[in-house]
Design a protein around this motif. Structure first.
Motif, PDB file in Angstrom:
ATOM      1  N   TRP A  13      50.615  38.019  23.573  1.00  9.65           N
ATOM      2  CA  TRP A  13      49.325  38.607  23.960  1.00  9.65           C
ATOM      3  C   TRP A  13      49.546  39.889  24.769  1.00  9.65           C
ATOM      4  O   TRP A  13      48.914  40.911  24.523  1.00  9.65           O
ATOM      5  CB  TRP A  13      48.561  37.570  24.790  1.00  9.65           C
ATOM      6  CG  TRP A  13      47.128  37.905  25.077  1.00  9.65           C
ATOM      7  CD1 TRP A  13      46.353  38.871  24.482  1.00  9.65           C
ATOM      8  CD2 TRP A  13      46.292  37.265  26.048  1.00  9.65           C
ATOM      9  NE1 TRP A  13      45.091  38.877  25.018  1.00  9.65           N
ATOM     10  CE2 TRP A  13      45.025  37.893  25.986  1.00  9.65           C
ATOM     11  CE3 TRP A  13      46.480  36.226  26.952  1.00  9.65           C
ATOM     12  CZ2 TRP A  13      43.960  37.520  26.803  1.00  9.65           C
ATOM     13  CZ3 TRP A  13      45.419  35.847  27.756  1.00  9.65           C
ATOM     14  CH2 TRP A  13      44.176  36.483  27.680  1.00  9.65           C
ATOM     15  N   VAL A  14      50.487  39.848  25.700  1.00  5.97           N
ATOM     16  CA  VAL A  14      50.790  41.022  26.530  1.00  5.97           C
ATOM     17  C   VAL A  14      51.237  42.196  25.670  1.00  5.97           C
ATOM     18  O   VAL A  14      50.842  43.350  25.905  1.00  5.97           O
ATOM     19  CB  VAL A  14      51.875  40.679  27.566  1.00  5.97           C
ATOM     20  CG1 VAL A  14      52.424  41.944  28.212  1.00  5.97           C
ATOM     21  CG2 VAL A  14      51.309  39.755  28.629  1.00  5.97           C
ATOM     22  N   ILE A  42      48.382  39.606  33.086  1.00  9.66           N
ATOM     23  CA  ILE A  42      47.343  39.271  32.119  1.00  9.66           C
ATOM     24  C   ILE A  42      46.653  37.961  32.502  1.00  9.66           C
ATOM     25  O   ILE A  42      45.456  37.790  32.284  1.00  9.66           O
ATOM     26  CB  ILE A  42      47.895  39.231  30.679  1.00  9.66           C
ATOM     27  CG1 ILE A  42      46.756  39.495  29.686  1.00  9.66           C
ATOM     28  CG2 ILE A  42      48.587  37.908  30.359  1.00  9.66           C
ATOM     29  CD1 ILE A  42      47.231  39.741  28.269  1.00  9.66           C
ATOM     30  N   LYS A  43      47.396  37.019  33.092  1.00  8.04           N
ATOM     31  CA  LYS A  43      46.775  35.791  33.586  1.00  8.04           C
ATOM     32  C   LYS A  43      45.757  36.104  34.678  1.00  8.04           C
ATOM     33  O   LYS A  43      44.635  35.590  34.666  1.00  8.04           O
ATOM     34  CB  LYS A  43      47.848  34.842  34.151  1.00  8.04           C
ATOM     35  CG  LYS A  43      48.674  34.097  33.121  1.00  8.04           C
ATOM     36  CD  LYS A  43      49.668  33.210  33.852  1.00  8.04           C
ATOM     37  CE  LYS A  43      50.598  32.484  32.886  1.00  8.04           C
ATOM     38  NZ  LYS A  43      51.584  31.664  33.612  1.00  8.04           N
ATOM     39  N   ILE A  89      42.039  48.646  30.160  1.00  3.20           N
ATOM     40  CA  ILE A  89      40.848  49.091  29.442  1.00  3.20           C
ATOM     41  C   ILE A  89      40.760  48.411  28.072  1.00  3.20           C
ATOM     42  O   ILE A  89      39.708  47.904  27.671  1.00  3.20           O
ATOM     43  CB  ILE A  89      40.886  50.624  29.275  1.00  3.20           C
ATOM     44  CG1 ILE A  89      40.833  51.328  30.636  1.00  3.20           C
ATOM     45  CG2 ILE A  89      39.766  51.105  28.369  1.00  3.20           C
ATOM     46  CD1 ILE A  89      39.532  51.227  31.356  1.00  3.20           C
ATOM     47  N   ASN A  90      41.875  48.409  27.344  1.00  2.03           N
ATOM     48  CA  ASN A  90      41.882  47.799  26.009  1.00  2.03           C
ATOM     49  C   ASN A  90      41.694  46.293  26.080  1.00  2.03           C
ATOM     50  O   ASN A  90      41.097  45.688  25.175  1.00  2.03           O
ATOM     51  CB  ASN A  90      43.190  48.135  25.281  1.00  2.03           C
ATOM     52  CG  ASN A  90      43.326  49.618  24.996  1.00  2.03           C
ATOM     53  OD1 ASN A  90      42.330  50.318  24.841  1.00  2.03           O
ATOM     54  ND2 ASN A  90      44.548  50.109  24.934  1.00  2.03           N
ATOM     55  N   PHE A  91      42.205  45.692  27.145  1.00  2.00           N
ATOM     56  CA  PHE A  91      42.047  44.248  27.342  1.00  2.00           C
ATOM     57  C   PHE A  91      40.574  43.861  27.369  1.00  2.00           C
ATOM     58  O   PHE A  91      40.172  42.854  26.769  1.00  2.00           O
ATOM     59  CB  PHE A  91      42.736  43.827  28.638  1.00  2.00           C
ATOM     60  CG  PHE A  91      42.474  42.404  29.044  1.00  2.00           C
ATOM     61  CD1 PHE A  91      43.291  41.388  28.593  1.00  2.00           C
ATOM     62  CD2 PHE A  91      41.399  42.073  29.865  1.00  2.00           C
ATOM     63  CE1 PHE A  91      43.054  40.060  28.962  1.00  2.00           C
ATOM     64  CE2 PHE A  91      41.152  40.768  30.229  1.00  2.00           C
ATOM     65  CZ  PHE A  91      41.985  39.751  29.781  1.00  2.00           C
ATOM     66  N   ILE A 134      37.835  38.677  20.917  1.00  2.40           N
ATOM     67  CA  ILE A 134      38.962  37.966  20.301  1.00  2.40           C
ATOM     68  C   ILE A 134      39.412  36.827  21.213  1.00  2.40           C
ATOM     69  O   ILE A 134      39.739  37.058  22.373  1.00  2.40           O
ATOM     70  CB  ILE A 134      40.135  38.926  20.031  1.00  2.40           C
ATOM     71  CG1 ILE A 134      39.651  40.147  19.239  1.00  2.40           C
ATOM     72  CG2 ILE A 134      41.246  38.209  19.281  1.00  2.40           C
ATOM     73  CD1 ILE A 134      40.720  41.180  18.984  1.00  2.40           C
ATOM     74  N   PRO A 135      39.444  35.608  20.715  1.00  2.00           N
ATOM     75  CA  PRO A 135      39.747  34.451  21.584  1.00  2.00           C
ATOM     76  C   PRO A 135      41.237  34.230  21.837  1.00  2.00           C
ATOM     77  O   PRO A 135      41.752  33.126  21.703  1.00  2.00           O
ATOM     78  CB  PRO A 135      39.137  33.280  20.807  1.00  2.00           C
ATOM     79  CG  PRO A 135      39.292  33.664  19.372  1.00  2.00           C
ATOM     80  CD  PRO A 135      39.074  35.165  19.341  1.00  2.00           C
TER      81      PRO A 135
END
Length: 352
Positions: free
Chosen positions: A20-21, A142-143, A199-201, A208-209
């Motif tokens: 994911w990262v 990310i967490k 920003i993209n996150f 998106i799940p």
């Protein structure tokens, strides 16, 4: 659709978190600075003083202006929806979007960079640009980002759902996409390297799940057939999305929705994101051993959006079939039996 998600830390979850990262690591190939100059400038930008300057500049009325401009652009793009929102609804959604970005900047400003370790590596000439980027936006980041932004993003989603026509939920990513573009145009190339993952996150998180996919993997051993399949395919998700997108452009070169031709940059961006969304929903179903996420979320979202965009359902069905064919062509023979019930179920879910 974004839902409250809790997960436990297991080897399988950690491995999917790393995948994911990787989605948010920016492309550094276009920067003209030397490696040494780039590293020094990035460290300066990433230190507390540097990130405070970035956040202060964006907070100084820029986000208010950008959010309002993004909403106007969103409305302009979708002005074919008569009386979609009244002024008060639009104002509430804009304010909610602004809260999202203010929260993001607070997290960005407080994000810990391992300064001591980086300084040591600089003095020993061991540091690479990728070290800075991964220190800035690794699995811990990310967490934290997902956890702290979740309530704000869910509130933003609920503002859309509370509208008289809750089809606006389908266009939530459009507003975020416009706002992201406006913000990124206001910062330096070095600031983009550090801030663009955040920003993209945001745009992906509401559509998106990925977080739910990571959580659903907790019950699997890393050597189990199901987890092995999902991990292998998720690592190729972006490549699959791009491959399918170009096939669709070749197949429908003249198809024009309300957003424009498939080949236009804005439609390309949205299409590739949505192809990633379809894949994530498929893998979520595989991990949860249920087709409910596709049948009750993905299909419903497509029903809301496709008619408004003037995209024929038959085209969406072909989109779905081409995506599944591309996925199946990459799956190892021993995994096809695991996947087949879900790919068949996905086809049937869109058969209407």
């Amino acid at each position: 659709m974004l839902k409250t998600t809790c997960y436990v830390t297991t080897p399988s979850v950690e491995r999917l978190l790393k995948l994911w990262v990787r989605r948010y690591i920016p492309d550094l190939s276009n920067l003209s600075l030397s490696q040494e100059a780039l590293i020094a400038s990035l460290v300066e930008t990433a230190l507390p003083e540097g990130r405070m300057q970035t956040a202060a500049r964006l907070k100084n009325n820029l986000l208010d202006i950008n959010s309002q401009m993004a909403w106007l652009q969103t409305k302009s793009l979708h002005n074919y929806i008569p009386n979609l929102l009244d002024f008060n609804e639009a104002k509430k959604i804009t304010e909610s979007a602004l809260t999202v970005y203010k929260t993001l900047l607070e997290i960005y400003q407080k994000q810990a960079l391992y300064t001591a370790n980086l300084t040591t590596k600089i003095s020993q000439n061991y540091l690479h640009v990728e070290d800075i980027v991964f220190a800035e936006f690794g699995t811990l980041a990310i967490k934290e980002l997902a956890y702290k932004l979740e309530p704000t993003l869910i509130a933003f989603q609920e503002q859309h759902m509370a509208c008289k026509d809750w089809c606006t939920l389908g266009f939530m990513t459009t507003q975020l996409k416009f706002t992201n573009k406006l913000i990124l145009n206001q910062i330096t190339p070095l600031e983009k390297i550090l801030l663009s993952p955040y920003i993209n996150f945001i745009e992906e998180q509401v559509a998106i799940p990925w977080q739910r996919v990571c959580a659903a993997s907790a019950k699997y051993d890393i050597d189990s057939p199901v987890f092995t399949l999902v991990e292998q395919m998720l690592s190729a998700a972006e490549e699959i999305a791009n491959t399918v997108y170009y096939k669709l452009v070749e197949l429908f070169p003249n198809h024009c929705s309300r957003s424009g031709l498939l080949s236009t940059p804005t439609v390309a961006h949205s299409s590739i994101r949505d192809l990633n969304m379809f894949q994530a929903y498929l893998w979520l179903c595989v991990l949860e051993e249920s087709l409910i996420p596709i049948e009750q979320e993905l299909v419903d979202l497509c029903v809301m959006v496709m008619e408004k965009l003037e995209v024929k359902w038959e085209i969406l069905q072909q989109w779905n079939q081409i995506l599944i064919d591309e996925i199946m062509s990459r799956v190892k023979p021993e995994h096809k039996k695991v996947l087949l019930p879900y790919t068949q179920g996905m086809i049937q879910a869109f058969d209407r």
